[in-house]
Design a protein around this motif. Structure first.
Motif, short mmCIF file in Angstrom:
data_model
loop_
_atom_site.label_atom_id
_atom_site.label_comp_id
_atom_site.label_asym_id
_atom_site.label_seq_id
_atom_site.Cartn_x
_atom_site.Cartn_y
_atom_site.Cartn_z
N PHE A 69 36.63 145.51 83.46
CA PHE A 69 35.38 145.68 84.19
C PHE A 69 35.62 146.03 85.66
CE2 PHE A 69 33.56 143.22 80.62
CZ PHE A 69 32.49 144.05 80.32
N PHE A 70 36.83 145.80 86.16
CA PHE A 70 37.14 146.22 87.52
C PHE A 70 38.39 147.11 87.55
CE2 PHE A 70 38.42 141.80 86.87
CZ PHE A 70 39.75 141.75 87.25
N GLY A 71 38.61 147.84 86.44
CA GLY A 71 39.59 148.91 86.40
C GLY A 71 41.04 148.51 86.33
N GLU A 72 41.34 147.32 85.78
CA GLU A 72 42.73 146.86 85.69
C GLU A 72 43.10 146.47 84.27
OE1 GLU A 72 43.64 143.78 88.44
OE2 GLU A 72 42.95 144.89 90.20
N ASN A 73 44.39 146.50 84.00
CA ASN A 73 44.94 145.92 82.77
C ASN A 73 45.24 144.45 83.02
OD1 ASN A 73 45.11 148.06 80.77
ND2 ASN A 73 46.55 149.04 82.19
N PRO A 74 45.29 143.63 81.96
CA PRO A 74 45.49 142.20 82.16
C PRO A 74 46.92 141.84 82.55
CG PRO A 74 45.47 142.72 79.82
CD PRO A 74 45.08 143.98 80.53
N VAL A 75 47.04 140.81 83.40
CA VAL A 75 48.34 140.20 83.66
C VAL A 75 48.56 139.12 82.60
CG1 VAL A 75 48.19 140.68 86.12
CG2 VAL A 75 47.42 138.46 85.25
N LYS A 76 49.80 138.71 82.41
CA LYS A 76 50.10 137.77 81.33
C LYS A 76 49.51 136.38 81.56
CE LYS A 76 54.68 136.53 83.14
NZ LYS A 76 56.14 136.51 82.85
N GLN A 77 49.15 136.08 82.81
CA GLN A 77 48.59 134.75 83.13
C GLN A 77 47.08 134.68 82.89
OE1 GLN A 77 50.50 136.53 85.20
NE2 GLN A 77 52.35 135.34 85.60
N LEU A 78 46.47 135.76 82.42
CA LEU A 78 45.03 135.76 82.17
C LEU A 78 44.69 134.70 81.12
CD1 LEU A 78 42.69 137.61 83.25
CD2 LEU A 78 42.80 138.75 81.04
N HIS A 79 43.57 134.01 81.34
CA HIS A 79 43.13 132.97 80.40
C HIS A 79 42.11 133.54 79.43
CE1 HIS A 79 44.30 129.50 83.39
NE2 HIS A 79 45.32 130.24 83.03
N SER A 80 41.23 132.72 78.93
CA SER A 80 40.25 133.14 77.93
C SER A 80 39.26 134.13 78.52
CB SER A 80 39.49 131.93 77.39
OG SER A 80 38.72 131.33 78.41
N MET A 81 38.83 135.10 77.72
CA MET A 81 37.85 136.09 78.13
C MET A 81 36.73 136.14 77.09
SD MET A 81 40.16 139.32 79.42
CE MET A 81 40.53 139.75 77.72
N SER A 82 35.58 136.64 77.52
CA SER A 82 34.46 136.88 76.62
C SER A 82 33.70 138.10 77.13
CB SER A 82 33.52 135.67 76.53
OG SER A 82 32.34 136.01 75.83
N SER A 83 33.95 139.26 76.52
CA SER A 83 33.25 140.47 76.96
C SER A 83 31.76 140.36 76.68
CB SER A 83 33.84 141.70 76.28
OG SER A 83 33.68 141.63 74.87
N VAL A 84 31.39 139.58 75.65
CA VAL A 84 29.97 139.38 75.35
C VAL A 84 29.29 138.70 76.54
CG1 VAL A 84 28.32 138.18 73.86
CG2 VAL A 84 30.33 139.27 72.86
N ARG A 85 29.93 137.66 77.07
CA ARG A 85 29.37 136.98 78.24
C ARG A 85 29.40 137.89 79.47
NH1 ARG A 85 31.04 131.27 81.32
NH2 ARG A 85 29.32 131.40 82.80
#
Length: 243
Positions: A69-85
């Motif tokens: 949503f802000f033009g980046e790929n995830p880093v490995k430390q990313l936690h839980s996500m919810s694109s629906v939210r």
């Protein structure tokens, strides 16, 4: 007359519940508002009917925002996500922002505000910000002071607290990086992490990185954030009634 405050919710891991921490509800009610939870409806992107029902919206804490949503790929430390939210809250924000409705964001909420206004985030401050101090203590009560926050004078935040420096709790590993459009930073932690933002326009748009809703009972000064938000929402309601 009490303003109706819409409160964003989150989906449980099993997606069976659209719920929110009761501390948000209690703090809004104690400040004089009528809290109403706005449910997440999968596949829905138009929340105008909900925006029309309320006088202010509180964006609550929770999941990491998906970095695409802000033009980046995830880093490995990313936690839980919810694109629906994410999609649900971005749609709510767009509707409220266009109506110049009072908006208050807490933790994830400040990050959502920034992304909605085309800003970016540190996906993980511990790996991306050299010299970052502690921001997510383990085994610590939510109403404990954890680190200091420096507040900029002449801001809404400074008006609310009436001081240049406070101590807050802290439960986050992401934070604002590049500011979104028409936003200004109004508070920092000592390591330079953005702790609050406000709008540069004539509107009430405030985000804080800590969790004041967990502090209001033990530390009443934090209720001031909710009181100001509710007062602004009441003024918005009254403007609509008088039209």
């Amino acid at each position: 007359m009490k303003p109706i405050i819409g409160v964003t919710t989150f989906l449980s891991e099993q997606s069976k519940y659209s719920s929110v921490n009761k501390n948000y509800i209690d703090s809004i009610y104690a400040a004089g508002g009528l809290p109403v939870n706005i449910p997440i409806i999968a596949g829905e992107t138009n929340y105008d009917a909900y925006v029309d029902m309320v006088d202010g919206i509180l964006f609550t804490g929770g999941n990491d925002i998906a970095p695409y949503f802000f033009g980046e790929n995830p880093v490995k430390q990313l936690h839980s996500m919810s694109s629906v939210r994410d999609e649900y809250e971005l749609a709510l924000f767009k509707g409220a922002y266009e109506k110049n409705m009072p908006i208050f964001g807490i933790c994830r909420g400040i990050q959502l505000i920034n992304v909605a206004l085309e800003g970016t985030l540190y996906q993980d401050i511990y790996s991306q910000v050299p010299g970052a101090l502690g921001h997510y203590p383990e085994h610590t009560a939510a109403d404990e002071f954890y680190h200091s926050v420096q507040i900029t004078g002449g801001t809404k935040l400074h008006e609310i607290f009436g001081t240049d420096r406070i101590f807050t709790n802290s439960f986050h590993h992401q934070s604002v990086k590049a500011l979104g459009k028409n936003l200004v930073t109004t508070a920092f932690s000592e390591d330079g992490i953005v702790e609050a933002v406000e709008s540069t326009e004539d509107r009430f748009l405030l985000g804080v990185q800590w969790h004041p809703e967990a502090m209001t009972n033990r530390h009443p000064m934090f209720l001031g954030l909710f009181t100001r938000f509710v007062q602004e929402s009441l003024a918005y309601k009254q403007r609509g009634v008088s039209v």
